[in-house]
Scaffold this active site. Sequence first.
Site, PDB file in Angstrom:
ATOM      1  N   SER A 256      35.415  41.486  42.154  1.00  0.00           N
ATOM      2  CA  SER A 256      35.615  40.135  42.658  1.00  0.00           C
ATOM      3  C   SER A 256      37.103  39.935  42.837  1.00  0.00           C
ATOM      4  O   SER A 256      37.905  40.801  42.483  1.00  0.00           O
ATOM      5  CB  SER A 256      35.090  39.116  41.649  1.00  0.00           C
ATOM      6  OG  SER A 256      35.942  39.114  40.522  1.00  0.00           O
ATOM      7  N   LYS A 257      37.461  38.786  43.343  1.00  0.00           N
ATOM      8  CA  LYS A 257      38.875  38.481  43.537  1.00  0.00           C
ATOM      9  C   LYS A 257      39.673  38.675  42.249  1.00  0.00           C
ATOM     10  O   LYS A 257      40.835  39.032  42.262  1.00  0.00           O
ATOM     11  CB  LYS A 257      39.024  37.021  43.986  1.00  0.00           C
ATOM     12  CG  LYS A 257      39.239  36.862  45.476  1.00  0.00           C
ATOM     13  CD  LYS A 257      40.447  36.001  45.742  1.00  0.00           C
ATOM     14  CE  LYS A 257      41.187  36.211  47.010  1.00  0.00           C
ATOM     15  NZ  LYS A 257      41.212  37.437  47.679  1.00  0.00           N
ATOM     16  N   ARG A 258      38.991  38.450  41.140  1.00  0.00           N
ATOM     17  CA  ARG A 258      39.661  38.469  39.847  1.00  0.00           C
ATOM     18  C   ARG A 258      40.134  39.880  39.432  1.00  0.00           C
ATOM     19  O   ARG A 258      41.194  40.041  38.872  1.00  0.00           O
ATOM     20  CB  ARG A 258      38.685  37.915  38.805  1.00  0.00           C
ATOM     21  CG  ARG A 258      39.255  37.517  37.487  1.00  0.00           C
ATOM     22  CD  ARG A 258      38.146  36.952  36.608  1.00  0.00           C
ATOM     23  NE  ARG A 258      36.941  37.799  36.657  1.00  0.00           N
ATOM     24  CZ  ARG A 258      36.830  38.968  36.064  1.00  0.00           C
ATOM     25  NH1 ARG A 258      37.816  39.445  35.360  1.00  0.00           N
ATOM     26  NH2 ARG A 258      35.708  39.670  36.166  1.00  0.00           N
ATOM     27  N   ASN A 259      39.327  40.895  39.729  1.00  0.00           N
ATOM     28  CA  ASN A 259      39.685  42.219  39.209  1.00  0.00           C
ATOM     29  C   ASN A 259      39.921  43.265  40.300  1.00  0.00           C
ATOM     30  O   ASN A 259      39.854  44.456  40.063  1.00  0.00           O
ATOM     31  CB  ASN A 259      38.615  42.713  38.220  1.00  0.00           C
ATOM     32  CG  ASN A 259      37.273  42.841  38.895  1.00  0.00           C
ATOM     33  OD1 ASN A 259      37.141  42.614  40.084  1.00  0.00           O
ATOM     34  ND2 ASN A 259      36.262  43.218  38.151  1.00  0.00           N
ATOM     35  N   GLU A 261      41.361  43.473  44.766  1.00  0.00           N
ATOM     36  CA  GLU A 261      41.477  42.740  46.028  1.00  0.00           C
ATOM     37  C   GLU A 261      40.227  43.051  46.827  1.00  0.00           C
ATOM     38  O   GLU A 261      39.813  44.199  46.946  1.00  0.00           O
ATOM     39  CB  GLU A 261      42.740  43.196  46.752  1.00  0.00           C
ATOM     40  CG  GLU A 261      43.180  42.316  47.861  1.00  0.00           C
ATOM     41  CD  GLU A 261      43.060  40.822  47.574  1.00  0.00           C
ATOM     42  OE1 GLU A 261      42.172  40.203  48.185  1.00  0.00           O
ATOM     43  OE2 GLU A 261      43.841  40.276  46.780  1.00  0.00           O
TER      44      GLU A 261
END
Length: 485
Positions: A256-259, A261
Amino acid sequence: MAKKVKVRFAPSPTGDLHVGNIRTALFDWAYARHTGGTFLFRIEDTDTTRVTDEYIQAAIDTLKWLGLNWDEGPEVGGDNGPYLQSQRLDIYAKWAQTFLDQKDAYHCYCTPAELEATREAQRAANVAPGYDGKCRDLTAEQVAAYKAEGREAVVRMRMPDGSTTFVDEIRGEVAFDHKFVPDFVLVRADGSPLYTLAVAVDDVLMKVTHVLRGEDLLSSTPRQIRVYQAMGVKTDDYPVFAHLPFVMGQDNAKLSKRNGEVSIAWYREQGYLPEAICNYLALLGWSPGDDRENITMKELCELFTVEKVHSSPARFDMKKLEAINGDKIRALTLDEFLKWSLPFLTKAGIITGTDSEVALVKAALPIIQERIVKLDEVPQMLKFLFVKKFEVEAESVSKIADQVSKDVLKRSLKELEPLATWNHDSIEAALRASLIEEMGLKPRIAFTAIRIATTGSTISPPLFESMELLGKEVSLARIAASLTL
Ligand code: GLU
């Protein structure tokens, strides 16, 4: 005779397509190409609150940019269009009405508050949440009463007791007990169709034979099969399902955006080549059967089979993608490398694109081709050739201020001035003889000073080639100017 394969990629562009979407698109495409079948591209844009025209266009552009050409779909057309679900609303409405007439579906008048209260009670009683079937068999009087209250109805599909079993090409036999698949909404109160209705109707009408898609959609399959049944599709005519494993981030959580790009647009801006992205994504959950890591699009089409897709999740590894990108850059012809690099140079304001600038870029590219991993490094590498007002970058000024550096620069001026032939061999020979052999300096010390003086930075292409490209006059003027810093 086996049916001709038709695979579809059917994103809902609620943002830029991300790594997971594109991995699915790539496998869909590769499977269609491998089997000589059709690759169909459909835009699932019934959720008008989240899908925008801009995202739809971006999805189309991304697929084109990656080289995942489609045989049926937006811009291309085909016999089963339109390929935007927002243009097919009457088709879904007609089928919903048919399901109502057949009593496969019914009107449900429950309010959101009532549904929430049911869920709350289910939670409290520790039973599986879901619609409790309250409106399944309303009498005409009950319906009239609800209507009199001004309630609006959704259309709900009736799930019979029992279970749905199907063979997933990757996971094997999968069974869903209908206790966990409650009656589901096909059409909202405002008349708009839901995903499950639209996707199933379109897969049938567009004659899709294979549904290869992300594992997150596995649990929607029994609902889709229910829609096929209501449409009168025979079991043998259901599409074959293959649910691709999740793509995990570096930390093993779902990507996801969190872990990591995730947007493909980001990779494009960073200077990843489409072939590198496709090559890398191909290896996320699939392998050609040996441990090779460099695969061309042509080889992927030749080798791709669903049997070789893994059932366990794949882990995204940015370093591996970078390495593959570097390989693909090195494999470009000079003209291709030029074509890819020019937009990065113009965007960075390094060149405007005149013929003489392009000729100089072309002459310079071979000396950086081995050294860069992403195209966005090209402007930094070649900037020194184009700057109007030359300056040594701030952090390097102090590195040439010491006496040794000054001696190096003075001596190099003296040695280079008389050179009649200005090329990397003659420059190197003159500088090695004087600075290394006669002055006894370490190459790193001597050449770093000249590198900074001529290119303005410690990071640059090979020094002697850079000086050759700069020309004698500019090189000497820069060295002389650096002595005054
Ligand atoms: N439109 C769905 C999505 O983007 C996928 C449809 C499908 O592959 O079945 O999540």
